[in-house]
Every structure is written in C-alpha cells, then in structure tokens.
Design a protein around this motif. Structure first.
Motif, short mmCIF file in Angstrom:
data_model
loop_
_atom_site.label_atom_id
_atom_site.label_comp_id
_atom_site.label_asym_id
_atom_site.label_seq_id
_atom_site.Cartn_x
_atom_site.Cartn_y
_atom_site.Cartn_z
N MET A 222 0.85 -1.21 0.00
CA MET A 222 0.00 0.00 0.00
C MET A 222 0.89 1.26 0.00
SD MET A 222 -2.95 0.78 2.78
CE MET A 222 -4.11 2.07 2.59
N THR A 223 0.62 2.18 -0.90
CA THR A 223 1.48 3.38 -0.94
C THR A 223 1.19 4.29 0.26
OG1 THR A 223 -0.13 4.48 -2.34
CG2 THR A 223 1.77 3.46 -3.44
N LYS A 224 2.24 4.92 0.73
CA LYS A 224 2.11 5.77 1.90
C LYS A 224 1.83 7.21 1.49
CE LYS A 224 4.68 3.42 5.46
NZ LYS A 224 5.84 3.45 6.34
N LEU B 152 9.78 14.36 9.92
CA LEU B 152 9.29 14.94 8.66
C LEU B 152 9.11 13.89 7.57
CD1 LEU B 152 11.37 18.25 8.67
CD2 LEU B 152 8.91 18.03 8.98
N ALA B 153 9.85 12.78 7.67
CA ALA B 153 9.79 11.74 6.63
C ALA B 153 8.74 10.67 6.94
CB ALA B 153 11.16 11.08 6.50
N GLN B 154 8.08 10.81 8.07
CA GLN B 154 7.09 9.80 8.49
C GLN B 154 5.97 9.64 7.46
OE1 GLN B 154 6.56 10.62 12.66
NE2 GLN B 154 4.67 9.44 12.69
N GLY B 155 5.55 8.38 7.20
CA GLY B 155 4.48 8.12 6.24
C GLY B 155 3.24 7.54 6.92
N PHE B 156 2.08 7.69 6.26
CA PHE B 156 0.80 7.25 6.84
C PHE B 156 -0.02 6.51 5.78
CE2 PHE B 156 2.35 10.97 8.95
CZ PHE B 156 2.27 10.63 10.29
#
Ligand code: ATP
Ligand code: MG
Length: 281
Positions: free
Chosen positions: A1-3, A24-28
């Motif tokens: 699944m793309t973040k 700042l680089a955190q993905g969801f």
C-alpha cells in the motif's frame, strides 16, 4: 500500500516547531490517520516548548549567544587582548580604503544610509584605524578585539543573515615567521572556547583580502572565520607598516557549529527564536 506524507503546510509547521528529518519523513496510510497524528504531535510539542521557554525566561542564565560572548571575552582577556568598540556606521571613504569601491562585488551588499555613510559590512575599517593609532605606541605585540554587529545584503539564507555579529581579533607585531602558526593558534582557541572540535583550515580567495586562511567546521565545511596577515597590500592606505595577524569570526556561525546545526536561523538575531527555542507556539 502506498504511503502518504505530511502536507506542505503541516511539514512547514513541524519544521518550525523544531522536528527533525525522521519525523518529517514519516508516512501514513490515510489522510485521517496523518491529520490525527499531526494534531497530537503539534499539541505535545507546543506544550513542551512553552515549558522550555518559560524555564528559559526565568532561569537567570544568559542565552547561549550571551554566554559565548562572555566566554570569548574571558578567553581574550586571559590572553592579553583589549576589548574595543568602534562605530557601527562607517563611511564610503573608509570602505574605499578597504578596496571596496563602486565596482567591487561587496558594494552590492552594502546598506547605504546616505551618499557617504553605510552600516559596516565588517569590523576591519574601524580596527585598521585603531591599528594606525596604536602603531605609535612603543610596545609590541599590541592585541585587541571587537565583538560587534555587521550588516550585509545576503541572498543565501541558510548560513547568512543580513545582520550578524562578528568577533574580530588583531595582534600587531607578531614576528613575521610566526604569523601563520599564531593565526591558527588563535583560531583554535576561539573554536575550543565555543565547544567546536571538528575544525580544519582552508585557504580561500577573498574579494577584500586576496587570500584568507579560513577556519571551517563539520562535514559541510561551514566557514566560521577568515584570517589574514600583514604586511598586506591594504596596509598602505592605512599607513600601517607593522606585521600583524587578524581573524574575523561569525558569532552566529560559532553557535550553529557548536550544536551541529545545518541552518543559522535559530541563532541569528530574530523575532522567531529565543536561544534556539521557537516563539510561534
Ligand atoms: P561567506 O563566504 O560565508 O559568505 P565571507 O567570507 O564573505 O563569508 P568574511 O568577510 O570572511 O565572510 O567574514 C568573516 C566571518 O563572518 C565569516 O567567516 C562568517 O563566519 C561571518 N559572516 C560573514 N557574513 C555573514 C552573514 N551574512 N551572516 C552570518 N555570518 C556571516
Ligand atoms: Mg571569509
């Protein structure tokens, strides 16, 4: 699944609040998850920063910038340097004696007040004038320094500010064969006092001095200071015949390097930070 990642506005806010690259680089996975995370992180950080700022304002300790200036005053006093203070406003004539005329590259960076006066872009014109007067004295070495504000129109923001604080030290009468070693020794003492260990020297071409011995720090080679020595071609305009060594350091750059920062914003004169703590909280 793309973040998915922070929106530009969220990222800018998190940066202002002092978060590092990892946050700042955190993905969801979903916008809702991301926005909830943003609200929580922002709220906690504001709480922590307000506490830090309150402590900062009530702790009765000087800010890092004032502490550094005090420490350097102590260092230089112990090494027999006298503190001087010369005018912040300088003249077109004094700049011309530094080789800065209408066609000089630095001329574009000068804040002119009127046709003949400007805010000093460096401490050197004032210090050269003092050198001339001190040269009439019958002892050597003559050692003095100034910590004062300088002004330059700058376009690169990360390591430059339009107004900054320069420490410039001068030693007149250093034996000719000892000048380079002495310059390095003085530069190392300043860096050490500022708590900066990762330093080296580089030769640089300078629009004003021809060549300078630069003190640089860290993996990106941040310039902390530039040194020169005399006899120097500029001396004639000031009627100086002594040998000398001198070095100008950026106080904000020293602070920045002492905490391994890659930008200077937190350490410059600012309405947005106090002692490195963001104020828009
Ligand atoms: P740079 O190449 O980084 O623009 P410079 O060689 O033009 O600096 P100098 O004239 O050598 O600067 O000034 C001495 C020191 O003053 C520099 O080594 C730097 O630490 C500091 N300094 C110069 N310009 C600025 C500025 N605009 N903002 C903050 N510090 C500065
Ligand atoms: Mg320089």
């Amino acid at each position: 699944m793309t973040k998915i990642y922070w929106t530009d506005i969220q990222a800018a806010r998190l940066k202002t609040l002092g978060f590092d690259a990892a946050v700042l680089a955190q993905g969801f996975h979903t916008p809702a998850q991301r926005n909830r995370a943003f609200q929580a992180i922002e709220k906690n950080q504001i709480k922590a920063l307000r506490k830090e700022l309150s402590e900062r304002l009530t702790c009765r300790r000087p800010t890092r910038a004032f502490q550094l200036a005090q420490d350097l005053d102590g260092l230089l006093r112990d090494n027999a340097f006298a503190k001087v203070s010369t005018p912040t406003i300088t003249t077109k004539t004094a700049l011309a004696k530094m080789g800065i005329d209408d066609t000089h590259p630095l001329n574009e960076q000068i804040f002119w007040i009127n046709h003949t006066q400007c805010l000093r872009p460096m401490l050197a014109p004032g210090l050269y004038s003092l050198m001339k007067d001190f040269s009439r004295l019958d002892f050597r070495p003559v050692r003095f320094y100034e910590i004062g504000y300088c002004f330059r129109k700058e376009s690169d923001g990360a390591c430059h500010s339009n107004e900054f604080t320069m420490l410039n030290l001068v030693e007149m009468g250093t034996p000719e064969s000892e000048r380079l070693e002495r310059l390095k020794e003085l530069a190392c003492m300043v860096a050490h006092t500022a708590g900066i260990a990762d330093i080296r020297f580089e030769e640089e071409t300078s629009a004003v001095y021809g060549t300078t011995l630069d003190l640089v720090a860290g993996p990106f080679g941040l310039e902390l200071g530039s040194g020169a020595m005399g006899p120097h071609p500029l001396d004639a305009a000031w009627a100086i015949t002594d040998t000398w060594v001198g070095m100008g350091f950026g106080m904000e750059r020293l602070l920045m390097a002492s905490v391994n920062d890659t930008t200077m914003g937190q350490w410059a004169k600012s309405l947005y930070y106090l002692d490195g703590i963001p104020l828009r909280i």
